[in-house]
Design a protein around this motif. Structure first.
Motif, PDB file in Angstrom:
ATOM      1  N   ASP A 271      41.084 -46.797   9.427  1.00 59.10           N
ATOM      2  CA  ASP A 271      41.750 -45.947  10.411  1.00 59.10           C
ATOM      3  C   ASP A 271      42.755 -45.009   9.737  1.00 59.10           C
ATOM      4  O   ASP A 271      43.904 -44.892  10.158  1.00 59.10           O
ATOM      5  CB  ASP A 271      42.439 -46.788  11.488  1.00 59.10           C
ATOM      6  N   SER A 272      42.309 -44.347   8.681  1.00 54.74           N
ATOM      7  CA  SER A 272      43.148 -43.376   7.990  1.00 54.74           C
ATOM      8  C   SER A 272      43.232 -42.083   8.790  1.00 54.74           C
ATOM      9  O   SER A 272      42.499 -41.895   9.770  1.00 54.74           O
ATOM     10  CB  SER A 272      42.567 -43.089   6.598  1.00 54.74           C
ATOM     11  N   ASP A 273      44.113 -41.177   8.377  1.00 56.70           N
ATOM     12  CA  ASP A 273      44.261 -39.902   9.086  1.00 56.70           C
ATOM     13  C   ASP A 273      42.941 -39.149   9.151  1.00 56.70           C
ATOM     14  O   ASP A 273      42.635 -38.497  10.158  1.00 56.70           O
ATOM     15  CB  ASP A 273      45.314 -39.039   8.391  1.00 56.70           C
ATOM     16  N   ILE A 274      42.154 -39.249   8.093  1.00 59.63           N
ATOM     17  CA  ILE A 274      40.894 -38.518   8.041  1.00 59.63           C
ATOM     18  C   ILE A 274      39.932 -38.958   9.141  1.00 59.63           C
ATOM     19  O   ILE A 274      39.111 -38.166   9.622  1.00 59.63           O
ATOM     20  CB  ILE A 274      40.245 -38.672   6.645  1.00 59.63           C
ATOM     21  N   ALA A 275      40.037 -40.205   9.593  1.00 63.58           N
ATOM     22  CA  ALA A 275      39.135 -40.716  10.622  1.00 63.58           C
ATOM     23  C   ALA A 275      39.305 -39.980  11.942  1.00 63.58           C
ATOM     24  O   ALA A 275      38.358 -39.856  12.726  1.00 63.58           O
ATOM     25  CB  ALA A 275      39.368 -42.213  10.830  1.00 63.58           C
ATOM     26  N   GLN A 276      40.521 -39.482  12.185  1.00 62.56           N
ATOM     27  CA  GLN A 276      40.811 -38.841  13.456  1.00 62.56           C
ATOM     28  C   GLN A 276      40.575 -37.336  13.440  1.00 62.56           C
ATOM     29  O   GLN A 276      40.553 -36.702  14.502  1.00 62.56           O
ATOM     30  CB  GLN A 276      42.257 -39.137  13.853  1.00 62.56           C
ATOM     31  N   VAL A 277      40.377 -36.736  12.264  1.00 61.32           N
ATOM     32  CA  VAL A 277      40.174 -35.289  12.191  1.00 61.32           C
ATOM     33  C   VAL A 277      38.749 -34.929  11.784  1.00 61.32           C
ATOM     34  O   VAL A 277      38.398 -33.753  11.725  1.00 61.32           O
ATOM     35  CB  VAL A 277      41.173 -34.629  11.213  1.00 61.32           C
ATOM     36  N   MET A 278      37.920 -35.931  11.483  1.00 60.49           N
ATOM     37  CA  MET A 278      36.511 -35.653  11.215  1.00 60.49           C
ATOM     38  C   MET A 278      35.836 -35.115  12.466  1.00 60.49           C
ATOM     39  O   MET A 278      36.304 -35.308  13.584  1.00 60.49           O
ATOM     40  CB  MET A 278      35.787 -36.945  10.805  1.00 60.49           C
ATOM     41  N   THR A 279      34.718 -34.464  12.265  1.00 66.94           N
ATOM     42  CA  THR A 279      33.865 -34.047  13.377  1.00 66.94           C
ATOM     43  C   THR A 279      32.472 -34.638  13.156  1.00 66.94           C
ATOM     44  O   THR A 279      31.797 -34.250  12.203  1.00 66.94           O
ATOM     45  CB  THR A 279      33.772 -32.515  13.470  1.00 66.94           C
ATOM     46  N   PRO A 280      32.068 -35.580  14.019  1.00 69.68           N
ATOM     47  CA  PRO A 280      32.844 -36.205  15.090  1.00 69.68           C
ATOM     48  C   PRO A 280      33.884 -37.183  14.546  1.00 69.68           C
ATOM     49  O   PRO A 280      33.813 -37.587  13.394  1.00 69.68           O
ATOM     50  CB  PRO A 280      31.771 -36.939  15.895  1.00 69.68           C
ATOM     51  N   THR A 281      34.822 -37.542  15.411  1.00 72.09           N
ATOM     52  CA  THR A 281      35.829 -38.521  14.998  1.00 72.09           C
ATOM     53  C   THR A 281      35.145 -39.853  14.686  1.00 72.09           C
ATOM     54  O   THR A 281      34.099 -40.185  15.244  1.00 72.09           O
ATOM     55  CB  THR A 281      36.878 -38.719  16.096  1.00 72.09           C
ATOM     56  N   LEU A 282      35.780 -40.615  13.784  1.00 72.59           N
ATOM     57  CA  LEU A 282      35.126 -41.779  13.191  1.00 72.59           C
ATOM     58  C   LEU A 282      35.458 -43.079  13.914  1.00 72.59           C
ATOM     59  O   LEU A 282      36.632 -43.413  14.109  1.00 72.59           O
ATOM     60  CB  LEU A 282      35.536 -41.893  11.721  1.00 72.59           C
ATOM     61  N   THR A 283      34.422 -43.815  14.267  1.00 71.40           N
ATOM     62  CA  THR A 283      34.608 -45.202  14.714  1.00 71.40           C
ATOM     63  C   THR A 283      34.979 -46.035  13.490  1.00 71.40           C
ATOM     64  O   THR A 283      34.277 -46.025  12.474  1.00 71.40           O
ATOM     65  CB  THR A 283      33.322 -45.746  15.347  1.00 71.40           C
ATOM     66  N   THR A 284      36.082 -46.751  13.573  1.00 70.92           N
ATOM     67  CA  THR A 284      36.595 -47.421  12.378  1.00 70.92           C
ATOM     68  C   THR A 284      37.362 -48.682  12.748  1.00 70.92           C
ATOM     69  O   THR A 284      37.614 -48.952  13.939  1.00 70.92           O
ATOM     70  CB  THR A 284      37.502 -46.459  11.588  1.00 70.92           C
ATOM     71  N   LEU A 285      37.719 -49.435  11.741  1.00 71.07           N
ATOM     72  CA  LEU A 285      38.550 -50.621  11.902  1.00 71.07           C
ATOM     73  C   LEU A 285      39.988 -50.275  11.558  1.00 71.07           C
ATOM     74  O   LEU A 285      40.258 -49.711  10.493  1.00 71.07           O
ATOM     75  CB  LEU A 285      38.063 -51.743  10.984  1.00 71.07           C
ATOM     76  N   HIS A 286      40.884 -50.597  12.450  1.00 71.51           N
ATOM     77  CA  HIS A 286      42.309 -50.415  12.173  1.00 71.51           C
ATOM     78  C   HIS A 286      42.864 -51.677  11.539  1.00 71.51           C
ATOM     79  O   HIS A 286      42.892 -52.741  12.164  1.00 71.51           O
ATOM     80  CB  HIS A 286      43.080 -50.102  13.458  1.00 71.51           C
TER      81      HIS A 286
END
Length: 330
Positions: A271-286
């Motif tokens: 759940d890094s910053d890059i996960a939220q600004v990718m297109t599409p946003t990334l499903t991830t583990l926090h």
């Protein structure tokens, strides 16, 4: 300027100033006068003198594998918050992923008398690491790996990746894993095993198990995904060991004309910053990296305050953040 001068200017005894500097009992009035003098003069106590007097350096050695990592940055921020409030300074050692440099720093900190305790942010733990840790007389905490017989704070990598894989396989059936070297037990072995466990539970055959592992980089993720698509073009779900690997995989998929998530789902971890600004946003583990750093610091402070040497372990929790790189049920 020395402690005797401060005492004379504040109209108190030398012993009172010493108690003030070491957080001992001082009346409010005397505390106010001493504080005013210190502020006016800019007096800074001699660290060497304090070390000679107390046997403590007021410094904690922190060994990290690399400095350009979002997860490690968050860990260091968490432990810094706790240690600074306890009036400890940090001596940071960056090993650039050189395993033997970690061992060398462990020995340097242990032998040099420069620190009161050590936090090792661990990746690969070799037999030499374990021998060196076992020989340490200084209080120490391992952060990021579970190590029997030592204080450690670690993440539940197996169950975390298992759960996010199950989440993705609710809408996929041909999964592959882009992981890292298995010598790193937490990030490599345990995460991979979590993926395989989820595949077995869903009855899905994992693809690309014969392929080389990725580096911990965006470029590594790109190259690993390229090898995967060439070998297994039928893949419809890519589970990645880190967000950076996932970013590289998504870039590769775009260049190969695959839409995410319509053609291929992608998941990450961190759940890094890059996960939220990718297109599409990334499903991830926090992962609670900052909290884990704070927990390691508190564990070390507790150890430095006690004569007995008790091993402690803390396993951190995690959350799945479902975003737009995975499909949703209709």
């Amino acid at each position: 300027m020395d402690i005797n001068t401060i005492a004379a200017m504040a109209g108190v005894s030398r012993a009172t100033v010493s108690r003030f500097l070491n957080d001992g009992y001082v009346s409010d009035e005397k505390r106010r006068r001493i504080a005013e003098v210190i502020e006016e003069t800019g007096y800074v106590p001699s660290r060497q003198a304090q070390t000679l007097r107390t046997g403590k350096t007021g410094v904690v050695g922190v060994i990290i594998p690399k400095i350009n990592s979002a997860s490690i940055s968050r860990m260091v921020t968490g432990l810094s918050d706790v240690l600074e409030k306890a009036r400890y300074q940090i001596l940071l050692a960056n090993t650039a992923n050189e395993a033997m440099s970690e061992v060398d720093y462990l020995k340097l900190f242990a032998d040099g008398g420069s620190v009161d305790g050590i936090i090792l942010v661990a990746t690969v733990l070799t037999p030499e690491h374990l021998r060196t840790l076992g020989a340490l007389s200084l209080p120490h905490v391992v952060l990021g790996q579970r190590v029997e017989g030592h204080r450690c704070v670690y993440h539940d990598d197996f169950h975390a990746v298992r759960d996010i894989t199950l989440h993705a396989l609710a809408n996929g059936s041909r999964p592959a894993y882009l992981g890292v070297m298995e010598e790193d037990v937490a990030a490599g072995h345990d995460r991979h095993e979590g993926f395989l466990s989820a595949c077995a539970e869903r009855g899905a055959t994992p693809l690309g198990e014969e392929l080389p592992r990725s580096e911990f980089t965006i470029e590594g993720g790109y190259l690993a995904c390229e090898r995967l698509i060439d070998a297994h073009p039928e893949v419809d779900t890519v589970v990645c060991a880190t967000d950076r690997i996932a970013a590289g995989a998504m870039a590769c998929l775009r260049e190969y004309g695959r839409e995410v998530p319509a053609d291929v789902q992608v998941t990450g971890l961190g759940d890094s910053d890059i996960a939220q600004v990718m297109t599409p946003t990334l499903t991830t583990l926090h992962y609670h990296f900052r909290t884990s750093g704070a927990e390691a610091a508190r564990m070390l402070l507790d150890a430095m305050g006690k004569a007995e040497d008790r091993a402690q372990r803390v396993c951190m929790s995690y959350e799945i953040f479902s975003r737009n790189s995975t499909r949703r049920k209709a």
